[in-house]
Design a protein around this motif. Sequence first.
Motif, PDB file in Angstrom:
ATOM      1  N   GLN A   1       0.826  -1.212   0.000  1.00  0.00           N
ATOM      2  CA  GLN A   1       0.000   0.000   0.000  1.00  0.00           C
ATOM      3  C   GLN A   1       0.860   1.262   0.000  1.00  0.00           C
ATOM      4  N   GLY A   2       2.194   1.101   0.078  1.00  0.00           N
ATOM      5  CA  GLY A   2       3.076   2.255   0.055  1.00  0.00           C
ATOM      6  C   GLY A   2       3.158   2.984   1.375  1.00  0.00           C
ATOM      7  N   TYR A   3       2.723   2.361   2.447  1.00  0.00           N
ATOM      8  CA  TYR A   3       2.678   2.996   3.766  1.00  0.00           C
ATOM      9  C   TYR A   3       2.982   1.921   4.800  1.00  0.00           C
ATOM     10  N   GLY A   4       3.532   2.345   5.951  1.00  0.00           N
ATOM     11  CA  GLY A   4       3.832   1.377   6.999  1.00  0.00           C
ATOM     12  C   GLY A   4       5.209   0.767   6.806  1.00  0.00           C
ATOM     13  N   ASP A   5       5.401  -0.424   7.339  1.00  0.00           N
ATOM     14  CA  ASP A   5       6.701  -1.080   7.318  1.00  0.00           C
ATOM     15  C   ASP A   5       6.477  -2.558   7.588  1.00  0.00           C
ATOM     16  N   TRP A   6       7.564  -3.327   7.648  1.00  0.00           N
ATOM     17  CA  TRP A   6       7.395  -4.780   7.795  1.00  0.00           C
ATOM     18  C   TRP A   6       6.807  -5.164   9.152  1.00  0.00           C
TER      19      TRP A   6
END
Length: 670
Positions: A653-658
């Motif tokens: 989604q192009g946002y956040g992280d692992w």
Amino acid sequence: MAADGIWESPVYQHGAIGWRVPLAGWRAAYTGDFLGWHERARTHFRAYAASQVHVPQDKPSLADTAMNLARPVKEWGRPMYSDGYIARLPNDPSKMNHYDMNLCYIDELFWHLRWTGDTTFAREVWPVIKSHLAWEKRCFDADDDGLYDAVAAIWASDAMQYSGGGVTHSSAYNYVANLQAASLAEILGEDAEPYRREAEKIYNAVQSVLWMDRDGHWAEYKDVLGKQLLHPSAGVYTIYHAIDSRLAANPAAAYQATRYIDGEIPHIPVRINKEDLKDAQAEGYPLTVDYQTIATSSWMPYYWSINNVAHAEVMHSVLSYFQAGRGEEAFRLMKSALLDGMYLGASPGNVGQISFYDAARGEMYRDFADPVGVCSRVFVEGLFGIRPDLMKGKLTIHPAFPADWNSARIELGDLEMTFNRDDNAAEHWTVRSRFDGKPSLILEVPVCAAGLSSVCVNGEELLGSDRCRIIEGNVGCPLVAVDCGRAEYYEVKVVKEGKLPKVLFGTSEDGTIQVTAGQRLTLFVPAGVKVREIYDPQQLIAATDFRPAGEIGQYDVTLSDEIGTKRWLQRDRGVLHTFFVSLDNGRMSWLQAVDVEVTSPSVAAKFSLPSPTAKQVPVDLTRYFNDGVNNIFIPGKYVSPRASSTTLQLPSQGYGDWCGPKSMPLAIDD
């Protein structure tokens, strides 16, 4: 006490109280060997050796669609979850985890072998080491370029995603592991050549790609996709792991890298109430309150683990300062961290995880395992300089006491050591070794003097013999290595004479010199000292000119007008740089660092800045967009290009992280 608190047979726990669960990695298990509890260490390593997975890889790497492509899919037979992987729980290879705990576990295991010289146990764990190294190569250097990706391999790993890139800290771990595997293979009669070749490949790749000459430190990593950019803003873990893993090309490189921490990592004052120090001052202790601790990185915005004020990260940075020969700076930072955690916090004597000075989380966790293990190394290996390698029958002691210390003592299960300096400036060292096999002792002593008049070991004069030699290229002062031979007890007397001559810049003998780009400096060289060369690895100097001036020689050094340009445009404060003067007084040689802070952006005029009266013209950007701004974060939107290797990366989604692969922002409304 803290080290005892994190032990619960058969393994070290993640924490003594909070997070009291087993953990294969992070840095707890160093403590067993550095404090002399080798049987506990062996038990720990055996328990996790039994957790190594032996499932063959029969599937390619695959990103997990349920995690929006941010993590590798958890499935046996995929590269990460195949032969060589060490599972979550001791004596149980069935429990998966998303961390690469292997790297730290193997490093601790090699230290255990160096402390014990136990060849029987070495043969027992050799298959574990072989499988691990093959697994690391298969998973994290799939393109065979010598640079390894990092998949949650260190404590500071949350939200740290490299998308298949080549990473300094994981490459460093793999370099030293292959280096030691080659050495161990020779001892065990195994084939050492594959490990020697891999170590050489990693070293060359790191030096040619990740080491930045003009900046004097390693980059965090290099992208494998897109424009393959180099990311220069390293965290402290990049610096200390590279130094700890012997990736510094020489002592000057290690010195420069720690200067990056000085200038680019946030420093936070450790505030001490002067009223609380009155009793100490009355007893003769100086009223010194100039203490500072450091953050993990300069990265923003905040995310857990990558920019905290974490005691293990501070103390491992301290260890790298000791290893770089910067003992005074190391001790100051070490004392700051101990005051912060043990004396000024809410829990007296605490070896905690997070400092009171962490703005986001505050003081957290009691006797946390990660800093316990690192603190063990800092005291034993850093301050007292005790570095055994019993697999090779050697014990090196390279103490790094503050210059004003006249005595010190440590007692471990493996040895006792005392240091005393008498009124005549003679230094007396005693070492009682209880190591198995009587390793040969090399005592490395800093010589902050013009020369030596005597070096005596157990009554035998060694000065002038091949058992007493000056180590070339040491930064700060000469360093003498004394081969003390094999014994159970040593009495060493080192007699120094005269004052160490120093090159001066004006009247400044110590500290950082503030300069401007293009400025001309004059270095004053005392009589009887020869300048071998001016070593300028960061390319700071445009020209030098030597002018004899009576008994004191003078070097005019003209600085380049290009230094610091890029970083000047990013901030108001100066940029730290270093060059070195190689000195020889006919008896000894050494490097003197010349630290400069470039404070004025004199080259800023080269950059065209808009006039306040310039006409502002709107530009229609419609044709450059392929979607509405409201739709910028949508699951499944960003799926290509992506690395095909085992890696952690931005969610689709192009946002956040692992760590938060399904995170979404509040609604975007243009």
